[in-house]
Design an enzyme around this catalytic site. Structure first.
Site, PDB file in Angstrom:
ATOM      1  N   GLY A  70      28.247  13.137  10.794  1.00  0.00           N
ATOM      2  CA  GLY A  70      27.007  12.682  11.402  1.00  0.00           C
ATOM      3  C   GLY A  70      27.093  11.260  11.939  1.00  0.00           C
ATOM      4  O   GLY A  70      26.592  10.954  13.020  1.00  0.00           O
ATOM      5  N   ALA A 199      28.438  19.034   8.457  1.00  0.00           N
ATOM      6  CA  ALA A 199      28.582  20.303   7.721  1.00  0.00           C
ATOM      7  C   ALA A 199      28.294  20.170   6.228  1.00  0.00           C
ATOM      8  O   ALA A 199      27.786  21.110   5.599  1.00  0.00           O
ATOM      9  CB  ALA A 199      29.990  20.849   7.934  1.00  0.00           C
ATOM     10  N   THR A 236      43.539  14.965  17.068  1.00  0.00           N
ATOM     11  CA  THR A 236      43.774  16.335  16.612  1.00  0.00           C
ATOM     12  C   THR A 236      42.578  16.820  15.797  1.00  0.00           C
ATOM     13  O   THR A 236      42.075  16.112  14.928  1.00  0.00           O
ATOM     14  CB  THR A 236      45.073  16.394  15.763  1.00  0.00           C
ATOM     15  OG1 THR A 236      46.138  15.930  16.577  1.00  0.00           O
ATOM     16  CG2 THR A 236      45.366  17.802  15.267  1.00  0.00           C
ATOM     17  N   CYS A 328      24.055   6.778   1.111  1.00  0.00           N
ATOM     18  CA  CYS A 328      24.989   5.742   1.506  1.00  0.00           C
ATOM     19  C   CYS A 328      24.665   4.417   0.848  1.00  0.00           C
ATOM     20  O   CYS A 328      25.484   3.537   0.792  1.00  0.00           O
ATOM     21  CB  CYS A 328      24.985   5.606   3.019  1.00  0.00           C
ATOM     22  SG  CYS A 328      24.917   7.207   3.809  1.00  0.00           S
TER      23      CYS A 328
HETATM   24  C1  LIG Z   1      19.905  11.537   8.480  1.00  0.00           C
HETATM   25  C2  LIG Z   1      21.368  11.275   8.334  1.00  0.00           C
HETATM   26  N1  LIG Z   1      22.062  10.846   9.390  1.00  0.00           N
HETATM   27  C3  LIG Z   1      23.387  10.609   9.329  1.00  0.00           C
HETATM   28  C4  LIG Z   1      24.072  10.777   8.152  1.00  0.00           C
HETATM   29  C5  LIG Z   1      25.533  10.490   8.107  1.00  0.00           C
HETATM   30  O1  LIG Z   1      26.286  11.665   8.070  1.00  0.00           O
HETATM   31  P1  LIG Z   1      27.821  11.635   7.593  1.00  0.00           P
HETATM   32  O2  LIG Z   1      27.820  11.274   6.154  1.00  0.00           O
HETATM   33  O3  LIG Z   1      28.322  13.031   7.856  1.00  0.00           O
HETATM   34  O4  LIG Z   1      28.534  10.652   8.422  1.00  0.00           O
HETATM   35  C6  LIG Z   1      23.386  11.200   7.002  1.00  0.00           C
HETATM   36  C7  LIG Z   1      24.070  11.331   5.695  1.00  0.00           C
HETATM   37  O5  LIG Z   1      23.594  10.850   4.685  1.00  0.00           O
HETATM   38  C8  LIG Z   1      21.992  11.466   7.103  1.00  0.00           C
HETATM   39  O6  LIG Z   1      21.278  11.880   6.054  1.00  0.00           O
END
Ligand SMILES: Cc1ncc(COP(=O)(O)O)c(C=O)c1O
Length: 382
Positions: A70, A199, A236, A328
């Site tokens: 994401g 995913a 890749t 995060c």
């Molecule tokens: C709303 C949202 N956006 C983006 C992300 C980031 O995704 P990724 O951890 O796959 O980079 C998250 C993950 O916590 C999310 O909840």
């Protein structure tokens, strides 16, 4: 046995997904860019994964680009759309995920964009009339608003916002990381120009995601390198990740109705039990509203509790994995930017519980019981 109630952070891999990925970890190891048989077999698998994903999201295969997740997808769309369309003003909200918030913050700091934040109502929903007035004032802006907030779960009306953006000629990016695989996206109805998915939020593997780029709103590549992903994303391919993503999405759509009914039931159960057993409990954002928030997320604050870190720590000690905000930042000491934006005057600590198909009703009962017990022992809360 520990109880896992942090599914907005990540979900367990579905064993069916793992089975689909396995051959690409062992036998089918070819590089999809190789023109020999080893490569061609893997290339075909990637393209059939792309076809499956495009069918499910109701778009064309050329509009799906696989990424590392994401965060990369959000960065790529924002940076490249701003470059491609010479965007001067970006309209966003104060409660976006850091993948969006920090990306826009850096661009604003570099003087590349003017950042305008849309007002939120008292439940944390985007004020659509303010959005309209910002759009009116700023020609050809880029709008970045998430479909569902990962901390409090608030949902945005994607179709309405995409209609507004169309009216004012704005580019519309939506971070849909918390909703792809949980809701049926129909990209012919919601005319969002760029959206993102990961995913691991729907029982697929980590480190793999996608971006959808509408074909009449193409953007320049963000990751430069080889000609992979139709030259839109060099490197890749994460082959087994892509296979796993497509399988996880296929399962999600196959079981969607039952899945929603079941998980929504878990959330409703938790709301009811919390109200029963913890008088004065607060629901953050519009988390309590089953129709206007993610059915997978419930964000609560204990009455008069300022010690959410201790509360989470104590929950952890009692065998319950939950989160204090976004995944995060759950290990970090600074508070949640989402709760700070929603409740600037309050120091309330929050706990986010998030559910999946692998949770049982008893998990909810145990979590509420533990929470109630912890709450009755203020000494343990510091
Ligand atoms: C709303 C949202 N956006 C983006 C992300 C980031 O995704 P990724 O951890 O796959 O980079 C998250 C993950 O916590 C999310 O909840």
């Amino acid at each position: 046995m520990r109880i896992y109630l942090d599914n907005a952070a990540t979900t367990p891999l579905d064993p069916e997904v793992f089975e689909a990925m396995k051959p690409f970890m062992l036998e089918d190891f070819g590089n999809p860019s190789s023109t020999h048989a080893h490569g061609r077999k893997v290339r075909a698998a990637i393209e059939s994964a792309r076809k499956k994903v495009a069918e499910l999201l109701n778009c064309t295969t050329g509009e799906i680009i696989f990424t590392s997740g994401g965060t990369e997808a959000d960065n790529a769309i924002l940076v490249s759309a701003i470059n491609t369309y010479k965007v001067k003003t970006v309209i966003s909200s104060p409660i976006e995920h850091h993948a969006v918030e920090h990306t826009l913050g850096v661009l604003a700091k570099q003087g590349l964009i003017k950042l305008q934040l849309v007002n939120l109502d008292d439940k944390g929903h985007v004020d659509l009339s303010h959005l309209r007035s910002l759009l009116k004032e700023n020609n050809s802006a880029l709008v970045s608003l998430m479909h569902a907030n990962n901390e409090v779960g608030n949902l945005l009306d994607l179709e309405r916002v995409s209609g507004l953006c169309e009216e004012y000629g704005a580019y519309f990016h939506s971070d849909t990381v918390q909703t792809v695989g949980h809701y049926r996206h129909d990209l012919q109805k919601a005319k969002v120009h760029g959206l993102t998915a990961a995913a691991h939020k729907f029982h697929g593997p980590k480190g793999t995601g996608l971006m959808f780029i509408r074909k009449d709103k193409k953007i320049q590549p963000f990751v430069h390198g080889g000609a992979q992903e139709r030259s839109m994303r060099g490197g890749t391919e994460n082959v087994y990740g892509i296979i796993g993503l497509a399988k996880a999405l296929e399962i999600a759509y196959r079981d969607m109705d039952e899945h929603i009914r079941y998980v929504r039931g878990l959330k409703a159960r938790m709301i009811e039990k919390l109200k029963e057993q913890i008088p004065g409990i607060l629901f953050n954002g519009d988390s309590e509203n089953l129709d206007k928030s993610l059915y997978t997320v419930l964000n609560v604050s204990m009455p008069e509790s300022e010690e959410s870190d201790m509360l989470l720590f104590n929950l952890d000690l009692q065998g319950i994995s939950a989160s204090g905000g976004s995944a995060c930042s759950s290990g970090a000491t600074q508070g949640s930017h989402v709760l700070n934006a929603l409740y600037p005057e309050s120091k309330r600590g929050a706990v986010r519980f998030s559910f999946s198909k692998y949770n049982k009703p008893e998990d909810i009962d145990v979590a509420v019981k533990v929470l109630a017990e912890l709450y009755k022992i203020p000494a343990q809360l510091g």
